[in-house]
Write an enzyme that holds these catalytic residues in place. Sequence first.
Site, PDB file in Angstrom:
ATOM      1  N   ASP A  68       3.475  -1.770   0.584  1.00  0.00           N
ATOM      2  CA  ASP A  68       2.910  -2.025   1.922  1.00  0.00           C
ATOM      3  C   ASP A  68       2.481  -0.730   2.621  1.00  0.00           C
ATOM      4  OD1 ASP A  68       3.415  -4.667   1.435  1.00  0.00           O
ATOM      5  OD2 ASP A  68       5.134  -4.815   2.788  1.00  0.00           O
ATOM      6  N   GLU A  88       6.359  -9.021   8.560  1.00  0.00           N
ATOM      7  CA  GLU A  88       7.489  -9.162   9.489  1.00  0.00           C
ATOM      8  C   GLU A  88       7.479  -8.139  10.627  1.00  0.00           C
ATOM      9  OE1 GLU A  88       7.511  -9.392   6.252  1.00  0.00           O
ATOM     10  OE2 GLU A  88       9.003 -10.790   5.506  1.00  0.00           O
TER      11      GLU A  88
HETATM   12 ZN   LIG Z   1       3.720  -6.423   0.678  1.00  0.00          ZN
END
Ligand SMILES: [Zn+2]
Length: 274
Positions: free
Chosen positions: A45, A122
């Site tokens: 990410d 999130e």
């Molecule tokens: Zn991811």
Amino acid sequence: MSTSVFMEDLDAFTYRERLATGGRLVIVPVGSVEQHGPHLPLTTDVLLARAVSGRLAEALGALVAAPIVYGYKSQQRSGGGNHLGGTTSLDATTMIAIARSLTLEFARHGAERVVFLNGHFENYQFLYEGVELATTELSLRTGGGPGVEAMLVSYWDFVDDATLDEVYAGSFPGWEVEHGGVLETSLMLHLCPQLVDLGRVMDLPPAELPRYDVLPVRSELTPASGCLSSAARASKEAGRLLLERTTAALTEAIGRAFPEPSRCNDVALSEINP
Ligand SMILES: [Zn+2]
């Protein structure tokens, strides 16, 4: 003098000069340290948010801040769950405090616009809260005027339907199970192929998770791969397409939200991209 758009590559003098001449726009990549199955690295990410931020900064004449590497807790229905080894997360209060502090810090440096480019589902609401606290505080300090304007985006929200059809050939499983799946794996194959091991992809059907959460997490609900859908269809070409279309749409959106930097940046752009 370095022409890099990444803050980590610049000395303080160059950084200050580029911030002043580059539309006063800073893009902060936000990631996570989270398991992404057996075929992708834990920092997927962060790597993707930073790469997308770099393309945007080049197009807009902006700077990319050093990334927020850790993210908020992985949730079972969007990231496999925070119980899995390797996943290393921050509490919400920490996440909020980081977003608030960084907004205030870039404002202190003279940034007038800060974009948080999110790469981990999130994180979003906690980034929002931190940025809201900071922009309110700055606005009060400047007697009601905007001390700094901030924008929050998750890059996958800028993947259009035509691209989804092309990449998934009609079998898009839904964003809620796109964790360690075709999107992230394709982007990684295009951007950091040396960190992807396609031979280790576990080709399992999409996860079928309930529409509620139970805590402590029932670990048996997360597929053995840790991914929520299969990456078997991933390809370098799909990654290239996804990156190109997404960064073009994001560049346009940021330009629309903050029209000045792109308008007044001819000089800065020519300095950054000689
Ligand atoms: Zn991811």
